[in-house]
Structure formats: structure tokens, C-alpha cells
Scaffold this motif. Structure first.
Motif, PDB file in Angstrom:
ATOM      1  N   SER A 423       0.831  -1.147  -0.033  1.00 62.11           N
ATOM      2  CA  SER A 423       0.095   0.162  -0.044  1.00 62.11           C
ATOM      3  C   SER A 423       0.875   1.257   0.127  1.00 62.11           C
ATOM      4  N   LEU A 424       2.098   1.080   0.517  1.00 63.50           N
ATOM      5  CA  LEU A 424       3.005   2.495   0.581  1.00 63.50           C
ATOM      6  C   LEU A 424       3.875   2.333  -0.616  1.00 63.50           C
ATOM      7  N   GLY A 425       3.760   1.350  -1.425  1.00 63.90           N
ATOM      8  CA  GLY A 425       4.471   1.550  -2.932  1.00 63.90           C
ATOM      9  C   GLY A 425       5.677   0.696  -2.920  1.00 63.90           C
ATOM     10  N   ALA A 426       5.802  -0.292  -1.945  1.00 64.71           N
ATOM     11  CA  ALA A 426       6.643  -1.413  -2.038  1.00 64.71           C
ATOM     12  C   ALA A 426       6.453  -2.367  -3.271  1.00 64.71           C
ATOM     13  N   ASP A 427       7.551  -2.775  -3.635  1.00 64.85           N
ATOM     14  CA  ASP A 427       7.433  -3.771  -4.951  1.00 64.85           C
ATOM     15  C   ASP A 427       7.250  -5.151  -4.184  1.00 64.85           C
ATOM     16  N   PRO A 428       6.214  -5.895  -4.451  1.00 66.97           N
ATOM     17  CA  PRO A 428       5.690  -6.951  -3.933  1.00 66.97           C
ATOM     18  C   PRO A 428       6.834  -8.091  -4.349  1.00 66.97           C
ATOM     19  N   HIS A 429       7.444  -8.051  -5.438  1.00 62.95           N
ATOM     20  CA  HIS A 429       8.427  -9.029  -5.862  1.00 62.95           C
ATOM     21  C   HIS A 429       9.752  -8.903  -5.154  1.00 62.95           C
ATOM     22  N   ARG A 430      10.051  -7.650  -4.375  1.00 63.57           N
ATOM     23  CA  ARG A 430      11.268  -7.494  -3.504  1.00 63.57           C
ATOM     24  C   ARG A 430      11.250  -7.645  -2.239  1.00 63.57           C
ATOM     25  N   LEU A 431      10.151  -8.010  -1.583  1.00 59.11           N
ATOM     26  CA  LEU A 431       9.891  -8.116  -0.120  1.00 59.11           C
ATOM     27  C   LEU A 431      10.607  -9.278   0.383  1.00 59.11           C
ATOM     28  N   PRO A 432      11.169  -9.532   1.516  1.00 58.61           N
ATOM     29  CA  PRO A 432      11.670 -10.670   2.074  1.00 58.61           C
ATOM     30  C   PRO A 432      10.662 -11.525   2.575  1.00 58.61           C
ATOM     31  N   GLN A 433      11.245 -12.767   3.047  1.00 61.94           N
ATOM     32  CA  GLN A 433       9.934 -13.817   3.559  1.00 61.94           C
ATOM     33  C   GLN A 433       9.911 -13.528   5.002  1.00 61.94           C
ATOM     34  N   ASP A 434      11.109 -13.066   5.609  1.00 63.79           N
ATOM     35  CA  ASP A 434      11.195 -13.147   7.225  1.00 63.79           C
ATOM     36  C   ASP A 434      10.454 -12.104   7.710  1.00 63.79           C
ATOM     37  N   VAL A 435       9.664 -12.287   8.946  1.00 66.59           N
ATOM     38  CA  VAL A 435       8.864 -11.424   9.596  1.00 66.59           C
ATOM     39  C   VAL A 435       9.590 -10.377  10.087  1.00 66.59           C
ATOM     40  N   ASP A 436      10.574 -10.434  10.710  1.00 70.31           N
ATOM     41  CA  ASP A 436      11.379  -9.522  11.195  1.00 70.31           C
ATOM     42  C   ASP A 436      11.977  -8.642  10.084  1.00 70.31           C
ATOM     43  N   ALA A 437      12.626  -9.010   8.988  1.00 67.46           N
ATOM     44  CA  ALA A 437      13.027  -8.306   7.935  1.00 67.46           C
ATOM     45  C   ALA A 437      11.759  -7.393   7.278  1.00 67.46           C
ATOM     46  N   LEU A 438      10.577  -7.908   7.082  1.00 69.77           N
ATOM     47  CA  LEU A 438       9.622  -7.139   6.700  1.00 69.77           C
ATOM     48  C   LEU A 438       9.227  -5.785   7.691  1.00 69.77           C
ATOM     49  N   ALA A 439       9.172  -6.344   8.906  1.00 64.16           N
ATOM     50  CA  ALA A 439       8.931  -5.256   9.989  1.00 64.16           C
ATOM     51  C   ALA A 439      10.042  -4.220   9.916  1.00 64.16           C
ATOM     52  N   ALA A 440      11.210  -4.691   9.774  1.00 61.45           N
ATOM     53  CA  ALA A 440      12.150  -3.571   9.688  1.00 61.45           C
ATOM     54  C   ALA A 440      12.198  -2.798   8.472  1.00 61.45           C
ATOM     55  N   ARG A 441      11.729  -3.120   7.401  1.00 60.40           N
ATOM     56  CA  ARG A 441      11.511  -2.499   5.900  1.00 60.40           C
ATOM     57  C   ARG A 441      10.178  -1.577   6.346  1.00 60.40           C
ATOM     58  N   TYR A 442       9.177  -2.214   6.890  1.00 58.79           N
ATOM     59  CA  TYR A 442       8.020  -1.233   7.318  1.00 58.79           C
ATOM     60  C   TYR A 442       8.224  -0.031   8.175  1.00 58.79           C
ATOM     61  N   ARG A 443       9.107  -0.310   9.288  1.00 58.68           N
ATOM     62  CA  ARG A 443       9.746   0.680  10.150  1.00 58.68           C
ATOM     63  C   ARG A 443      10.475   1.837   9.419  1.00 58.68           C
ATOM     64  N   THR A 444      11.635   1.243   8.501  1.00 57.08           N
ATOM     65  CA  THR A 444      12.265   2.151   8.046  1.00 57.08           C
ATOM     66  C   THR A 444      11.322   3.079   6.816  1.00 57.08           C
ATOM     67  N   LEU A 445      10.552   2.544   5.994  1.00 53.25           N
ATOM     68  CA  LEU A 445       9.843   3.362   5.120  1.00 53.25           C
ATOM     69  C   LEU A 445       8.775   4.256   5.718  1.00 53.25           C
ATOM     70  N   LEU A 446       8.524   4.141   6.968  1.00 44.26           N
ATOM     71  CA  LEU A 446       7.610   4.935   7.810  1.00 44.26           C
ATOM     72  C   LEU A 446       8.447   6.185   8.503  1.00 44.26           C
ATOM     73  N   THR A 447       9.624   5.884   8.548  1.00 39.97           N
ATOM     74  CA  THR A 447      10.535   7.034   9.145  1.00 39.97           C
ATOM     75  C   THR A 447      10.536   8.350   8.401  1.00 39.97           C
ATOM     76  N   GLY A 448      10.223   9.375   9.080  1.00 44.01           N
ATOM     77  CA  GLY A 448       9.968  10.661   8.625  1.00 44.01           C
ATOM     78  C   GLY A 448       8.893  10.996   8.040  1.00 44.01           C
ATOM     79  N   ARG A 449       7.968   9.973   7.909  1.00 46.80           N
ATOM     80  CA  ARG A 449       6.400  10.175   7.406  1.00 46.80           C
ATOM     81  C   ARG A 449       5.576  10.318   8.587  1.00 46.80           C
TER      82      ARG A 449
END
Length: 1010
Positions: A423-449
Motif C-alpha cells: 500500500s505504501l508503494g513497495a514492490d511485492p516481488h522484492r519483499l523478504p519472507q522473514d517477519v522481522d525483515a518485513l517489519a524492519a522495512r516497514y519501520r524504515t519506510l515510515l521513518t520521517g513520514r
């Protein structure tokens, strides 16, 4: 000639014999070596090795696989050695790597740090600086690069901290030597990379002060003070505060000693380090990753590789490691997903005032007393969220977590994170499988927004916690029947408990829906309605809907009907009230026509979260026009909502009521027939869809759909078929689970097969594996070897994608055996292409070629060039390209070019632009390897033109651009190479792909060839 072994962990895990680098095999085999190297000569228990390599996901055959890896490592390290005297020593339950201190870069690094410290203590600052510079020069990138898992992450952090400490020590001695300007620049970069590390802030203040920039040094402190207070809520530590005070009073003791300031750091004594330990060492302190000069290393990521449909060139040669940053392609506009506000919202003034007093960022938990359903949590949350939506210009997200769905499971955190990231614009093909890795990317993307996230119907704190932002600025609103005490206690959420409405609020709700005059005219009836609905908003809304459609009825009649309908919805009854929620529901239900009542009951069988009109028609066994009429009746009775055009859903409390009715009203054989029709609808529709979206895959044979089932049709519109898969993805996953639970075994394995291509293309490999494990269980129950073969193939594809190559190979080889038994040549050929993929990932190009050639032979025997069988022709073209690609890998470039040219002709005849683009890219690569650079450039340009017609193939575009740049450079066109690489870098940076750093290094080297 020096034939000693040398090893490196300060970068990619590597080994050399003399000056020749040793091929160490697939990532997990390298991980085994990494664990042994980090033990630094000590024995490692086999169980500890299994834990380090696989973590909690170790396969049952882990010890056997481990023995295979150790055997292959011995062969690679000492091809002619005696196993008894091998460098890898084994005992009954452990392994040991016997190496000297000089043979491992980590030991050399530590030794140099020790020398630096001894030199510093002896007053020889120049020698100390030289040793530190030499030590940092041993680093070739990120430690343990390419090794995945929790163990590797922990060790990587430990080693990185060791490197940072060495950086701080080097900068300190260089400041003592008077190299102020150069040191200031270096430490400024480290502060930017590690803004919360006070060591580098302190060094920067010292460097600025010694450079005569006292004001800048003081400003550095103030920046640190503000950042630490905002991010951590703490003041700077004692060391940084002391530095501030000394700079503030212009303490002359901070100035460098004049004897040292006149000196410069001496060059390191290279004789102290074994020659060849770091063949590609970077400059001192650098942490750039090693340059990948082989063009094949930048081919399509394993995250998107599909042996049939994504890369018709066959197996894809890429690292398995997931990208290090969030793969974001900026959305065109901020997402705005909040549901519509309720026009007749009333009351809740106290709760709204409490929400208004909350901080601007944080987490709000909205829950109901005693887990009461229907109290209006979602309605309240949406109403408040819309009131404050303008405070969050970067997006308003909504996600139903289905925490208490009576017919389905709660949404797993990984699924939720994927949905939010997309929903935030991530490319679904490039997302990792691990929950922790997904959560880290989610937090990174929201930083500053500033983003508002509404998480509806959460099950518990564990489901919600990965979905919380890491920094202030965003607001998360969570609704749940659970009190989420853990979220409040641990994560600082602000609890807000919603009770039932007060009596005045309940009266106001009825007045808003029925008109104030009608309510005022019958106060006693209103009081009884309020009491019998227990002031529960959902019950009051349904009752008001009933009264609104019976405007001629007095409210006393409505109250009397409600009184007569008493029953008791036990599962949701609140012991603190005299309400009978079932009475409200049953009263509405009894007003339905018999057909609408039957449809309402049958909808409880659907796994959710919502249902389309065609699926509802199949479930009921009715024509779509009639089903639409019945759904409209249910919508009018407020028993079903039309959440989007043509899609319907019910409150989970109503679904629970419908489930109770189904169990008591409908005979079991009718329930089973309805579920069969529903599964048939999804199976036959998915079968038609995958025939368009997975043109190179073998199609399974299905029985005729049950009477009354009319699958959706797509004609020749592949895009419409893909859209259907995307819309029904959650339903399909739930349908496979439901089919398995209720022992619809044929539906279980066939649904898994038909949806596998979609799951793979979306990068949902864990889900792909899960449905095929259910399929395998169903196949074994059936004793159906064809079903078992397809289950093995699906498991092989999924486990290849997750890097478990040995397990994958076993599955695929078993699939080939079983398909060969049944003489299913097309399926056998598909399995062979998968085997080519997995064996190439294992580094066995010869085996990959053999598998690709077998696939090609099978398809030709099956009638490959038959003009009437486009599916087989597509598969044949894919096999040709796979064979050509493997020839290229083995250096047989002319043979590879010939096969790829044949593949291209077929793809162009079939009109498949994407597969043709893949093939043109392979042809360009072959020309480049042959030294035919102009021809390579032409092929790459043709591939790019085809790729750019598809917005979702940016990663392929970047890979082709990188190879195009290689060819331009070989032609002596550095400007053209720079332009191609710069465009590729722009794409990789927007995708936040790990290869971006490698490409930056290439561009730097092009700009400064020294």
C-alpha cells in the motif's frame, strides 16, 4: 608457489589457495564454513551448527545435509587431501576447522589491533595509526555477506561493532597526528551513518575544535542533544557532556601535542600480513561491498525468479540473500484507505475527547469491555480517524486483521506487513519472507513520514506488535475484543475502552435513524428497544433498520416482536447485561425470504474475508442475477454489507449467528454439497486464470464442476486473470486450508497447484510451501501419485526460492520420477526445468544443462513445435532458452547463442513480449562473452524496449542496463557505459536493492580509473 589456504569473514565468506579463490558452493554451505571459521579453531557441536545454519526451521534431514556440506567443503579446500588429515576435522558429534592465526583475516585483524594498542601505549602514535589503517584495510564489505539467518545477523553485528571501534581508534590517533581536515571529513560521514553513536559525535567535536571551528563543535553537541532527546528520551552521556564543557571553555588541553601534530601517519608494513589475505581490500576504513564484475551476477533476483514464467532463460544466477533496504517504488499519491464514515454517527463524546488529548504520535488501542462484539469499535475508530486524517498527509492505511473471524484464521503478521508495504508503494516481488525483515522495512519506510494506520479487529498484541512504527510521527489505531494489555504495558499504547452506549446515546442513535418525531412519540417502546438491545450499537442498528423499513408499524410492535424473539447468542452473550443478541439477529433473519435466509446461512461456510457475486452464486448453486437480488435483500436487512462493488461481507458476530443456524437448520449433506460447489468455483476459475498467466506450466485435468457452478471466464485477457488472483488471494489461501480441514483432498491439491504460479510470482514462498504441504498430505491420503508429484514440484519450487537447495533438489527429483511413471511428459519437462534452476543455484552448471536438455527433449517428443499447442510451444521456447543459458555459463557461447535464437523465434511467434525480452537479454550476454560487443548492445536495446512496456519489470531493466554498460565499456565508450549504469543505479536506488552499492563502486571506478 604458495599453496597455503587463507580465509576471510570480513566481507563475503571466502577462501583462497595461494592466489586462486576457491568456489565454496551454495549459501548454506558457506554458512557452515562461516560458523567453523568464527569458532577460530575450537570444536563446534553438530547440533550447534544446525541451529546456526537453519535456526528454528531446520529440516528433518538437517544432519544429513550438514554431512554433505562438510564433505563438499573438504573436497573444495583440499581436492587431493586425505580426509583423515583434512583441515576440517570431525569427531563423533562435532566439527573443527584447524587453521593458524595467519590464515584467517579476523585473527589478523585482531592481531593488528593489539599491535596498534601496544604502539599507542609505547607513545608511537604513527605506528599505531599505520597498524589500525592496515587492519581496517582487511575489510572487503559487510561481514559474512551472503550468509543469512539469526546467527549470521548476530555475528555480523558483533563484527561491525569491532570495526567501528577500530574506526574510532584510528580517527583518534590521526587527530593526535594533526590530520584534522581529513579526519573531520571521515568522522562526519560516520556520524551521518551512526547518528546515535556518541563516540563519533565526540570525535567530531574534537576534530572541529582542533580545526579552529569551536562554534561548529558546540553546534554538533546541540544536534546530538536534540536527537537523543527526541529519539531515546535521554541526555548525552558523561563523555560527550565533558567534551562540550571543555570546548565551551576553550580548554587548551584539547589541542594536539605539537610534536605529534607535525608528524604524518606512516604507511603500514605490508609484511606483517600474509600476502593474498585480502585480494580486493578496500581503502582504510571503507565498508563498500566487493565489486561484482561478472555480468551474470546481476541477473534477476531469486525473489522473482520463476523457472518457467519469469525468466525463460531458465535458472537465474543470483545471490539468495534478501535486499538490505526496503524495496520502495514511490506511490503516485499517498494511500487513502479509510472506510466511509457513518453518516448517522452519534454519541461517544467522552471517548472522542479522550482521543483528542492523545499525543500526536503513538498507538491507540480501542477495545470493548469483556470482549463484547458489536459495540462499535470499528465505527468509532473510522469516525475519529477521518476527523484527524488531514494531520497525516503521507497516507491513511486500513487493514482488517480478522482477529475473531468465526470462519477463518487471523491475518498472520507477515501477510499484514506485505499488504501495508505494498500500500505504501513497495514492490511485492522484492519483499523478504522473514517477519522481522518485513517489519524492519516497514519501520524504515515510515521513518520521517506522517501516516495514520488503522488496524481493525486485532487478535492479540503479538499480531499487532510487528505492525507498529519505530519512530514518532505516525499514529496507529487498533481495535480489538482483546484488551491488548501487553501492547499497553510493553509498547506504551494508550488504552481506550468502549462500553455499550449510554441510554441517552442509544435513544439518540434511534432518533438519528428513525427521526426524532417517531422516537419522541413512543418513549416507552423506545426504552424497551434500548433495553432489549442492551444498548449495543450493532443490535440497535439492525433493529432501527427493521423499523425504518416498516414505517407503518408502531415502535411498540417492533418492541413486542423483539420481546417474542428472545433466544440467546451464547458465544457472544455478555453476562453483565440482560441482552439477548440472538434475539435481535433472529428477528431480522425471520423477515427474510426463504431463499435469502438460505443464502445468509450458506455464506457462513465461506472462508472470507469477503465474497464476490460469482462465488456467492456458486455457493448457493443459483444464477448470478437471482443471487444478486438475494444479496440486495440481505444488504437491506443489514445482515450483509456491500464493501466494494460486487463484494460482500458480514460482521463476524452475524457470521457466528449464521454458522449456528447452518449447523441446526441445514442437513449435513446439503452443507457438504454447498462447500463442494464453493471450492469448485475457486478451483475451476483459478484453473482458467493460470492457463493465461502461467503459459509455460503444465495444466492439470479437472473433473467437471458441480451442477450450479459457473466459473468466471477471462477469454484471452491475462491481465484480468492476474487481477482476479490478486483480488482473491486471501480467499484462495483460506479455501485450501478449509478444503484440507474438511478432507476435500482432491480440491486441496488441485487448488494448491492452480494458485502456485500466482503465489510464486508475488514472492509468497512461505505460503506457496504451506499450501503444498497441505497438498502433499492430501495426496498421500488419496494414494494419488500424480497429486504427490505436483506437490513435490510445488515444494521444490518454494524451497528453491527460500534458499534450501538440497531439500528442493530432493523434491524436484522425486517429482520427475513420479511424472515419468505416469508418462506425463509436459509435467516431467516442467519438473526438469525446475531441476535446472535449483542445480544452477547449487553451482552445478553441468547438472543444470543436463536437466534443461532433458526438458527440451521431452517437450519435443511431446510435439514441441506443434502449431496447435501454444502451451507446449511456450514451454519448448523456455527450455531452449534455459539450455542456451546453461551453455553460456559453461563457456559454450556459440551453442548457447544458437539455442537462445531458436527460443526467440518461438516467443515472437507466440507474441510473448516478456519472455522474448528475457531471451534477447540472454542473447546479448552471449554476444558479449564472444567479444561481439556491437551485437550485444543491439540485443540489450531490444530487450529494454520490450521490458519498458511493463511497469513491474524494473529489476530486469536494471540488470540489462548494467550488462549494456559492460558492453559499451568494452567498446571504449565510457560515457555511454556511465549513462547506462547511472540509469540502472537510479532504478536500484528506488527499489532500495543491495546491488546499488556495487554499481556505485563501478561508477566511482569509471570516474577515477586510478
Amino acid at each position: 608457489m604458495d599453496e597455503r589456504l587463507r580465509f576471510s569473514v570480513l566481507g563475503p565468506v571466502s577462501a583462497w589457495r595461494g592466489t586462486d579463490e576457491i568456489e565454496l558452493g551454495p549459501p548454506q554451505q558457506r554458512a557452515v564454513l562461516a560458523v567453523l571459521l568464527l569458532a577460530e579453531g575450537h570444536q563446534v557441536l553438530r547440533s550447534a551448527l544446525v541451529d546456526a545454519v537453519w535456526g528454528t526451521r531446520a529440516p528433518a534431514s538437517a544432519l544429513g545435509i550438514l554431512r554433505t556440506y562438510v564433505h563438499r567443503l573438504r573436497q573444495a579446500l583440499e581436492p587431493a587431501g586425505d580426509p583423515a588429515s583434512s583441515v576440517v576435522r570431525s569427531t563423533r558429534n562435532s566439527y573443527q576447522l584447524r587453521i593458524s592465526a595467519a590464515e584467517l583475516d579476523l585473527r589478523t585483524f585482531r592481531d593488528l589491533l593489539g599491535r596498534a594498542e601496544r604502539a599507542r601505549r609505547a607513545g608511537d602514535v604513527r605506528a599505531s595509526a599505520a597498524h589500525l589503517q592496515e587492519a581496517l584495510g582487511l575489510w572487503r564489505g559487510t561481514a559474512l555477506a551472503g550468509v543469512r539467518g539469526e546467527y549470521a545477523r548476530t555475528q555480523r553485528q558483533r563484527l561491525d561493532e569491532l570495526r567501528l571501534s577500530a574506526e574510532a581508534a584510528r580517527l583518534t590517533v590521526e587527530l593526535d597526528l594533526g590530520v584534522h581536515a581529513q579526519t573531520t571529513a571521515a568522522v562526519t560521514g560516520l556520524v551521518a551513518e551512526h547518528p546515535l553513536d556518541e563516540r563519533f559525535r565526540e570525535l567530531l567535536m574534537l576534530a572541529l575544535y582542533r580545526s579552529g571551528r569551536q562554534a561548529a563543535a558546540l553546534e554538533t553537541y546541540r544536534e546530538a542533544q536534540t536527537l537523543l532527546a527526541r529519539e531515546l528520551g535521554v541526555d548525552p552521556g558523561p563523555a560527550l557532556q565533558t567534551m562540550y564543557q571543555r570546548v565551551l571553555r576553550a580548554d587548551t588541553g584539547l589541542l594536539a601535542h605539537p610534536d605529534l601534530a607535525s608528524a604524518k601517519p606512516s604507511a603500514p608494513d605490508r609484511a606483517t600480513v600474509p600476502t593474498g589475505t585480502t585480494p580486493t581490500a578496500t581503502s582504510a576504513g571503507a565498508s563498500a561491498t566487493a565489486l561484482v564484475t561478472d555480468p551474470t551476477a546481476v541477473r534477476a533476483s531469486a525473489h522473482t525468479a520463476d523457472p518457467e514464467a519469469v525468466r525463460s532463460a531458465g535458472p537465474v544466477s543470483t545471490p539468495v540473500s534478501t535486499p538490505v533496504a526496503a524495496p520502495i517504488a514511490a506511490p503516485i499519491q499517498p494511500p487513502s484507505q479509510l472506510p466511509a464514515d457513518l453518516a448517522v454517527f452519534v454519541g461517544r463524546d467522552a471517548e472522542l475527547a479522550a482521543m483528542a488529548g492523545l499525543p500526536s504520535g503513538g498507538t491507540v488501542v480501542i477495545t470493548a469491555i469483556a470482549g463484547m462484539a458489536g459495540v462499535g469499535k470499528t465505527t468509532f475508530a473510522v469516525h475519529w480517524a477521518r476527523r484527524v486524517a488531514d494531520r497525516f498527509p503521507d497516507g491513511r492505511l486500513y487493514l482488517n486483521l480478522r482477529g475473531f473471524d468465526p470462519a477463518g484464521s487471523p491475518v498472520p503478521p507477515a501477510h499484514a506487513l506485505r499488504t501495508l508495504l505494498e500500500s505504501l508503494g513497495a514492490d511485492p516481488h522484492r519483499l523478504p519472507q522473514d517477519v522481522d525483515a518485513l517489519a524492519a522495512r516497514y519501520r524504515t519506510l515510515l521513518t520521517g513520514r506522517r501516516v495514520l494506520v488503522l488496524l481493525d479487529n486485532a487478535h492479540d498484541a503479538a499480531q499487532v506488535r510487528p505492525l507498529l512504527p519505530g519512530e514518532p510521527g505516525c499514529l496507529v489505531v487498533v481495535t480489538s475484543r482483546d484488551r491488548l494489555a501487553g501492547l499497553v504495558a510493553v509498547d506504551g499504547a494508550h488504552p481506550l475502552h468502549l462500553d455499550v452506549l449510554s441510554v441517552p446515546e442509544a435513544r439518540a442513535l434511534l432518533a438519528r435513524r428513525l427521526g426524532p418525531e417517531r422516537v419522541a412519540a413512543e418513549p416507552d417502546a423506545v426504552e424497551e428497544i434500548v433495553a432489549r438491545c442492551a444498548r449495543l450499537p450493532l443490535a440497535l442498528a439492525i433493529t432501527a433498520a427493521r423499523a425504518a423499513t416498516r414505517s407503518a408499524f408502531p415502535l411498540s410492535a417492533i418492541a413486542a416482536e423483539l420481546r417474542d424473539s428472545a433466544g440467546g447468542l451464547d458465544a457472544f452473550h455478555d453476562g453483565d447485561t440482560s441482552a439477548d443478541v440472538r434475539a435481535v439477529f433472529s428477528w431480522s433473519y425471520r423477515t427474510l425470504s426463504p431463499e435469502a435466509a438460505r443464502l445468509f446461512r450458506l455464506l457462513a461456510l465461506h472462508p472470507g474475508p469477503d465474497i464476490s457475486l460469482p462465488a456467492a452464486a456458486g455457493l448457493a448453486g443459483l444464477a448470478r442475477p437471482r443471487t444478486r437480488q438475494l444479496l440486495s435483500e440481505l444488504v437491506g436487512a443489514h445482515l450483509v454489507d456491500e464493501t466494494a462493488p460486487g463484494r460482500y461481507a458480514s460482521h463476524d458476530l452475524l457470521r457466528a449467528y449464521a454458522t449456528e443456524l447452518t449447523e441446526t437448520v441445514d442437513p449435513p449433506q446439503q452443507v457438504r454439497a454447498a462447500r463442494h460447489r464453493m471450492l469448485d468455483h475457486y478451483l475451476h476459475t483459478a484453473h482458467q486464470a493460470v492457463a493465461l498467466t502461467g503459459r509455460g506450466r503444465a495444466l492439470i485435468s479437472l473433473a467437471h464442476p458441480a451442477e450450479g457452478v459457473h466459473p468466471e471466464e477471462f477469454g484471452s485477457d491475462a491481465e484480468n486473470a492476474r487481477a482476479w488472483f490478486a483480488a482473491e488471494q486471501a480467499v484462495l489461501l483460506a479455501a485450501v486450508e478449509q478444503a484440507a480441514v474438511h478432507r476435500y483432498d482432491v480440491h486441496t491439491w488441485q487448488l494448491a497447484r492452480t494458485m502456485a504460479h500466482h503465489l510464486h510470482m508475488q514472492g509468497l514462498w512461505r505460503e506457496e510451501e504451506a499450501v503444498h504441504r497441505l497438498a502433499m498430505d492430501a495426496a498421500l491420503r488419496l494414494g494419488d501419485r500424480t497429486a504427490e508429484a505436483y506437490a513435490h514440484l510445488g515444494l521444490g519450487t518454494a524451497t528453491t526460492s527460500t534458499g534450501r537447495f538440497d531439500e528442493a533438489r530432493a523434491h524436484v527429483e522425486r517429482a520427475i520420477e513420479l511424472h515419468a511413471e505416469s508418462a506425463d511428459l509436459e509435467a516431467c519437462a516442467e519438473s526438469c526445468r525446475s531441476l535446472a534452476w535449483v542445480t544452477e543455484q547449487q553451482g552445478d552448471a553441468h547438472a543444470a544443462l543436463g536437466a534443461a536438455q532433458r526438458a527440451l527433449a521431452l517437450l519435443r517428443a511431446h510435439g514441441g513445435p506443434d502449431p496447435d499447442n501454444d502451451r507446449v510451444r511456450t514451454a519448448t521456447a523456455s527450455a531452449l532458452n534455459a539450455t542456451g543459458w546453461c551453455h553460456i555459463l559453461l563457456g559454450r557461447h556459440r551453442e548457447g547463442l544458437d539455442h537462445c535464437t531458436q527460443a526467440l523465434a518461438l516467443h515472437e511467434q507466440l507474441g510473448d513480449d516478456v519472455l522474448a525480452a528475457h531471451t534477447r537479454d540472454s542473447i546479448g550476454h552471449a554476444h558479449h562473452r564472444l567479444g561481439e560487443y556491437e551485437e550485444a548492445v543491439t540485443s540489450f536495446h531490444h530487450a529494454l524496449a520490450l521490458y519498458r512496456d511493463h511497469d513491474d519489470l524494473r529489476w530486469f531493466v536494471s540488470g540489462t542496463l548494467m550488462r549494456l554498460g559492460d558492453s559499451h565499456l568494452s567498446l571504449g565508450r565510457p560515457d555511454a557505459a556511465r549513462a547506462a549504469w547511472a540509469e540502472a543505479l537510479d532504478i536500484l536506488e528506488r527499489l532500495a536493492h543491495a546491488d546499488a552499492e556495487q554499481l556505485r563502486a563501478r561508477l566511482r571506478r569509471l570516474a577515477d580509473p586510478r
